[in-house]
Design an enzyme around this catalytic site. Structure first.
Site, short mmCIF file in Angstrom:
data_model
loop_
_atom_site.label_atom_id
_atom_site.label_comp_id
_atom_site.label_asym_id
_atom_site.label_seq_id
_atom_site.Cartn_x
_atom_site.Cartn_y
_atom_site.Cartn_z
N TYR A 89 0.66 -1.31 0.11
CA TYR A 89 0.02 0.08 -0.08
C TYR A 89 1.01 1.21 -0.10
O TYR A 89 0.35 2.39 0.11
CB TYR A 89 -0.96 -0.07 0.95
CG TYR A 89 -1.93 -1.12 1.19
CD1 TYR A 89 -1.58 -2.39 1.06
CD2 TYR A 89 -3.43 -0.81 1.00
CE1 TYR A 89 -2.54 -3.42 1.10
CE2 TYR A 89 -4.30 -1.78 0.89
CZ TYR A 89 -4.19 -2.97 1.00
OH TYR A 89 -4.83 -4.19 0.70
N LYS B 150 4.64 -14.50 4.31
CA LYS B 150 4.99 -15.14 3.15
C LYS B 150 6.63 -15.15 2.96
O LYS B 150 6.97 -15.02 1.95
CB LYS B 150 4.19 -14.55 1.92
CG LYS B 150 4.22 -15.54 0.73
CD LYS B 150 3.24 -16.99 0.77
CE LYS B 150 3.40 -17.96 -0.19
NZ LYS B 150 2.78 -19.13 -0.03
N ASP C 67 -0.92 -18.49 3.56
CA ASP C 67 -1.87 -19.30 2.88
C ASP C 67 -2.32 -20.42 3.97
O ASP C 67 -3.63 -20.71 4.16
CB ASP C 67 -1.29 -20.00 1.74
CG ASP C 67 0.06 -20.45 1.70
OD1 ASP C 67 0.62 -20.00 2.69
OD2 ASP C 67 0.57 -20.77 0.68
N ASP D 2 -5.34 -6.88 5.41
CA ASP D 2 -6.73 -6.37 4.72
C ASP D 2 -7.40 -7.64 4.34
O ASP D 2 -8.81 -7.66 4.48
CB ASP D 2 -6.41 -5.82 3.45
CG ASP D 2 -7.39 -4.88 2.75
OD1 ASP D 2 -8.72 -4.97 3.26
OD2 ASP D 2 -7.32 -4.22 1.76
#
Ligand code: NAI
Length: 332
Positions: A124, A171, A204, A228
């Site tokens: 962002y 991640k 995930d 988010d």
């Protein structure tokens, strides 16, 4: 004592749910002078920007704001007012408590977790460009400073609220440098907070586990985009976007707003669920250390939800936005 607080009605369902939240807060006994500041597409003609300086100035002066959702055009148009506000006021921590309220139709019981989302950088950061007309690049920025302070914030909130565990979500197996830095910072901060358990999980796998056993999680801390996405997903675990509040917290400024957006599909119909906006107001009152009033409103909301008679359509009822708010007031 009366508080001066900036009220941003927003657009879409914003003005409806904010009116409901304001009505409940005003009826609770706490004295607030609301300073209304409009933002979004509706002020562009007048000010040439969706986020005029006077909105920022009002929040800087009052230090606290209650905000409705503001629509962001998709794939074109002005930059998100929400992201702009968070970055310009350095509201680095986005806090979203996700918990089950008895009576709210959902598949789980006893969910009570907090998503702590880094709120100023990651994907962002707003650094995007075209590569000719064949590609486009977005740059993901992860800094040590922002990672350290969001991890510190997550552990502090865990300690303050008597919680047991912080899980860092990342991640770093793929984004070894950026998410790797975020994870390393979280690990280092965890060493200073031995009283709180710490683990980490790849985003995930986290998504699957949250759907399977959300009760196993306590405080989750993560970079901006994962926060988010997982916030909306987690809202779905406890009854939907209509019931999950939130806060954007900086060093000494805070803007409280629900997780949900402007919901154009139901705007103007007086059917939006104002629970998330009202509970964002409860978070605001706790921030102001008005614990008694905050509890009074929270208890009244819980009572109305539990009875389930006067609730909005997203929760299986037929009540209008303001009818729900009035019922909360009746139960204060
Ligand atoms: P959304 O959260 O506005 O709506 C998603 C779905 O949830 C819709 O079906 C909507 O009707 C429902 N929903 C949301 N809030 C509800 C409530 N209080 N009661 C009952 N149902 C509710 O997400 P969407 O449609 O992706 O975004 C719409 C606009 O909002 C976009 O322009 C987006 O950029 C903006 N947005 C603004 C945010 C903010 O101001 N903080 C946060 C998220 C989105």
């Amino acid at each position: 004592m009366a508080y001066n607080i900036t009220l941003i009605p927003g657009d879409g369902i914003g003005p409806e749910v904010m009116e409901a939240a304001k009505m409940v807060i005003d009826a609770s006994g706490v004295k607030i002078n609301w300073e209304v500041a409009e933002a979004g597409a509706k002020v562009i003609d007048e000010y040439g920007t969706p986020l005029p300086d006077y909105v920022i100035d009002s929040i800087k002066k009052n230090r606290v704001a209650l905000k409705g959702p503001v629509t962001t055009p998709v794939g074109k148009g002005f930059r998100s007012v929400n992201v702009g506000l968070r970055q310009s006021l350095d509201l680095y921590a986005n806090v979203r408590p996700v918990k089950t309220y008895s009576g709210v139709p959902c598949r789980y019981e006893n969910v009570d977790l907090i998503i702590v989302r880094e709120n100023t950088e990651g994907l962002y950061a707003g650094i995007e460009h075209n590569v000719g007309d064949v590609a486009a690049e977005s740059i993901k920025v992860i800094t040590k400073k922002a990672s350290d302070r969001i991890a510190e914030f997550a552990f502090n909130i865990a300690e303050k609220q008597g919680r047991k565990k912080v899980t860092a979500v990342h991640k770093a197996n793929i984004m070894k440098l950026s998410d790797g830095l975020f994870l390393n910072c979280s690990r280092k901060v965890a060493e200073k907070h031995k009283d709180i358990q710490f683990n980490d999980m790849i985003v995930d796998a986290m998504s699957m586990r949250l759907v399977q056993n959300p009760q196993n999680y306590d405080v989750l801390v993560m970079p901006n985009l994962y926060g988010d996405i997982l916030s909306d997903m987690a809202s779905g675990l406890v009854g939907g976007l209509g019931v999950v509040p939130g806060a954007n917290i900086g060093e000494d400024i805070a803007v409280f707003e629900a997780v949900h957006g402007s919901a154009p599909d139901i705007a103007g119909k007086n059917i939006a669920n104002p629970t998330a906006a009202i509970l964002s107001g409860v978070m605001m009152l706790k921030y102001l250390e008005e614990y008694e009033v905050a509890k009074k409103i929270d208890d009244a909301v819980a009572k109305v939800l539990k009875k389930g008679e006067i609730v909005t359509t997203d929760l299986g009822g037929t009540a209008k936005t303001m009818e729900f708010a009035q019922e909360v007031i009746n139960n204060l």
